[in-house]
Design a protein around this motif. Structure first.
Motif, mmCIF file in Angstrom:
data_model
loop_
_atom_site.group_PDB
_atom_site.id
_atom_site.type_symbol
_atom_site.label_atom_id
_atom_site.label_comp_id
_atom_site.label_asym_id
_atom_site.label_seq_id
_atom_site.Cartn_x
_atom_site.Cartn_y
_atom_site.Cartn_z
ATOM 1 N N ARG A 1 0.840 -1.209 0.000
ATOM 2 C CA ARG A 1 0.000 0.000 0.000
ATOM 3 C C ARG A 1 0.882 1.270 0.000
ATOM 4 N NH1 ARG A 1 -5.363 -0.580 1.728
ATOM 5 N NH2 ARG A 1 -5.264 1.390 2.838
ATOM 6 N N ARG A 2 1.978 1.217 0.790
ATOM 7 C CA ARG A 2 2.859 2.378 0.844
ATOM 8 C C ARG A 2 3.540 2.615 -0.498
ATOM 9 N NH1 ARG A 2 4.006 0.277 5.977
ATOM 10 N NH2 ARG A 2 5.939 -0.690 5.213
ATOM 11 N N VAL A 3 4.030 1.466 -1.099
ATOM 12 C CA VAL A 3 4.689 1.602 -2.391
ATOM 13 C C VAL A 3 3.721 2.120 -3.451
ATOM 14 C CG1 VAL A 3 5.809 0.332 -4.248
ATOM 15 C CG2 VAL A 3 6.458 -0.100 -1.884
ATOM 16 N N ALA A 4 2.481 1.593 -3.433
ATOM 17 C CA ALA A 4 1.488 2.051 -4.408
ATOM 18 C C ALA A 4 1.170 3.535 -4.224
ATOM 19 C CB ALA A 4 0.218 1.205 -4.282
ATOM 20 N N LEU A 5 1.061 3.940 -2.958
ATOM 21 C CA LEU A 5 0.773 5.348 -2.689
ATOM 22 C C LEU A 5 1.926 6.249 -3.144
ATOM 23 C CD1 LEU A 5 -1.156 7.401 -1.472
ATOM 24 C CD2 LEU A 5 -0.064 7.030 0.749
ATOM 25 N N GLN A 6 3.164 5.781 -2.894
ATOM 26 C CA GLN A 6 4.311 6.558 -3.324
ATOM 27 C C GLN A 6 4.369 6.661 -4.848
ATOM 28 O OE1 GLN A 6 7.596 4.628 -1.460
ATOM 29 N NE2 GLN A 6 7.216 5.531 0.568
ATOM 30 N N ARG A 7 4.083 5.529 -5.522
ATOM 31 C CA ARG A 7 4.072 5.553 -6.982
ATOM 32 C C ARG A 7 2.980 6.502 -7.495
ATOM 33 N NH1 ARG A 7 3.717 -0.211 -9.431
ATOM 34 N NH2 ARG A 7 3.954 1.051 -11.301
ATOM 35 N N MET A 8 1.843 6.494 -6.835
ATOM 36 C CA MET A 8 0.758 7.379 -7.258
ATOM 37 C C MET A 8 1.144 8.851 -7.057
ATOM 38 S SD MET A 8 -3.208 7.383 -6.092
ATOM 39 C CE MET A 8 -2.812 7.816 -4.418
ATOM 40 N N VAL A 9 1.758 9.133 -5.899
ATOM 41 C CA VAL A 9 2.195 10.506 -5.647
ATOM 42 C C VAL A 9 3.244 10.940 -6.670
ATOM 43 C CG1 VAL A 9 3.411 11.989 -4.013
ATOM 44 C CG2 VAL A 9 1.619 10.451 -3.209
ATOM 45 N N GLU A 10 4.183 9.995 -6.967
ATOM 46 C CA GLU A 10 5.211 10.306 -7.959
ATOM 47 C C GLU A 10 4.588 10.543 -9.328
ATOM 48 O OE1 GLU A 10 9.200 11.042 -8.831
ATOM 49 O OE2 GLU A 10 8.205 10.651 -6.914
ATOM 50 N N ALA A 11 3.596 9.723 -9.657
ATOM 51 C CA ALA A 11 2.920 9.903 -10.945
ATOM 52 C C ALA A 11 2.191 11.241 -11.000
ATOM 53 C CB ALA A 11 1.944 8.757 -11.193
#
Length: 521
Positions: free
Chosen positions: A104-114
């Motif tokens: 969940r953290r990695v997905a959230l970070q990827r979303m923020v980066e995107a």
């Protein structure tokens, strides 16, 4: 790589759920940021899709195993083997929870980066945000981002329009200020309290103040003229529809026409203030007042000059009608007086008409090359009998015929004859009159002087000699005249021919009148 194909989050989520990708088979995904400065996003490890709810299975299994072991042992406690199984199940649940949280953290970070990079889901590359639980957040972020971008675009358009309008308004204001300051008439603007809010340079010069230093100052502290301050005060206290005022005042050495105009300011007046401002406009009417005065004097002089010969003609005609002239000699005397008065009246009218036509620019001028010495000689020959009658020596000092000027012959002859006639009239018997011509080849001009040994002109009267109807008081008894001759000469020389007239005189020694004309090249 081709252009990315964007698609909704729901389709991406379905693909993620239907894809059977083993955790160890998933490579790292690199979100390419080409098109955004050429930089690449950081690499995030691909995490298997594990739901946090899977951990409940291990918890339920461990609880079930505990209950089963407890029942099997006859409620005597769990065996070591059962304890190891329950512990293993709890560890598996904890690992599942940890992996789910990490995912969940990695997905959230990827979303923020995107979001930071402006990227979205790409159908071709399979670059997708993990965790279906964040789909709703992602869609909300996308919608909010789209709304923000749309709103920013609208604000940018509005800002551009407002900036353009502000620039145009500033330019118009500067132009209005330049025009206001350049107006030749003094102009001041007052607010509803009678305080100065704007003034042009002409007003500053008239009343002796600086607009920047006197802004918001009461007008009574700027204008020292009591009658003008009273006029402005009356206009402020009156209703706007009847507040307009006009008057004329002497400010310093000039007359000004003052026009006070009410100005609607569009704001509600506070207590102690009127509901309108004022525009105070001053117009210099000094020349108009002087022209009006001169016109009145001209009419008075004309009436006086006309009355004298008319009275003489009427009186002698009445005596002839009444038969008072019994003999031929008396009648001849009366006829001569009537003729002289009529000639004087005619000369007066002709001079006034000529002066008026020259000043109005309606006189018909026929300029042609003229030998100036021929015109001067002709005028001298005409005046010679009058000079000989008074035993006056009339001398000519002429130039060769080759000196020519561009002039109207009749007007030029009239001006020269007038000066010679005046010299003969105001020179006592036995005197001398000299008509002299002096070419000035360097200046390309020629000077014609009429010098006499007459009574002369007082020094204080010299500046007024060419005014209409002016005659030297001490010399009035020597000869009759209308006071228009010299004014006509000045108009002919300066206005018609672009020349210059000069005068020098001394009491008891005589006078010298000069005329300067440009020579033909």
């Amino acid at each position: 790589m081709g252009d990315p194909v964007l698609k909704p989050w729901s389709l991406c989520e379905e693909e993620m759920e239907t894809s059977a990708v083993e955790p160890q088979a998933l490579p790292s995904i690199e979100l390419d940021a080409e098109g955004w400065g050429g930089a690449s996003l950081r690499k995030w490890p691909t995490i298997p899709k594990i739901s946090p709810y899977w951990a409940l299975g291990g918890l339920v299994a461990s609880i079930s195993w505990c209950m089963w072991g407890y029942i099997r042992s006859g409620r005597q406690g769990l065996s070591s083997g059962d304890t190891m199984v329950v512990f293993s199940l709890l560890v598996v649940s904890a690992v599942v929870m940890a992996i789910s949280g990490l995912m969940r953290r990695v997905a959230l970070q990827r979303m923020v980066e995107a979001i930071r990079r402006g990227l979205t889901i790409d159908r071709e590359t399979g670059k997708q945000v993990q965790s279906s639980e964040l789909g709703v957040v992602w869609r909300a972020v996308e919608e909010h981002s789209a709304n923000i971008q749309r709103r920013l675009a609208e604000l940018a358009d509005a800002h551009g329009q407002a900036s353009l309008e502000l620039t145009l308004a500033a330019a118009q204001r500067r132009l209005s200020s330049i025009i206001f300051s350049a107006m030749p008439d003094p102009l001041m603007v007052l607010d509803s309290y009678g305080q100065l809010i704007q003034a042009n340079t002409a007003a500053e010069n008239v009343f002796g103040f600086q607009c920047e230093e006197s802004l918001r100052s009461p007008i009574d502290s700027i204008i020292v003229h009591d009658e003008m301050r009273k006029l402005i005060r009356q206009s402020r206290e009156a209703e706007q529809r009847v507040a307009e005022r006009r008057a004329e005042f002497l400010v310093g050495d000039k007359f000004y026409g003052v026009h006070v105009i009410p100005l609607a300011l569009g704001v509600k007046a506070a207590e102690g203030a009127s509901d309108h401002g004022l525009i105070v406009n001053l117009r210099d009417i000094t020349r108009e007042r002087e022209a009006s005065r001169k016109k009145s004097e001209f009419v008075a002089h004309v009436a006086h000059e006309l009355r004298t010969p008319l009275s003489s003609i009427r009186a002698y005609v009445e005596m002839l009608v009444d038969g008072e002239a019994a003999d031929e000699a008396t009648r001849r005397e009366y006829y001569d007086i009537i003729q002289t008065s009529a000639q004087r009246l005619g000369r007066l009218i002709d001079n006034m008409l000529n002066i008026s036509r020259i000043e109005a620019g309606t006189v018909r001028i026929n300029k042609e090359p003229i030998a100036i010495s021929m015109v001067v000689k002709e005028a001298c020959d005409v005046m010679r009998p009058s000079a000989e009658e008074k035993k006056i020596t009339l001398t000519e000092q002429l130039t060769p015929v080759m000196f020519r000027i561009l002039a109207d012959r009749d007007l030029l002859y009239q001006a020269i004859l007038n000066l010679i006639s005046n010299a003969v009239k105001y020179t006592p018997e036995g005197g001398e009159v000299v008509v002299r011509m002096s070419p000035r080849e360097e200046q390309k001009t020629i000077l014609i002087e009429v010098q006499d040994t007459g009574v002369g002109i007082p020094k204080e009267d010299l500046p007024r000699m060419f005014q209409k109807f002016f005659r030297v008081e001490a010399n009035k008894n020597m000869a009759k005249g209308t006071g228009l001759g010299l004014n006509l000469v000045k108009s002919i020389v300066e206005s018609v021919h672009g020349g210059q007239i000069t005068l020098a005189s001394e009491i008891g020694k005589g006078s010298t009148f000069g005329m300067i004309f440009p020579l033909m090249s």
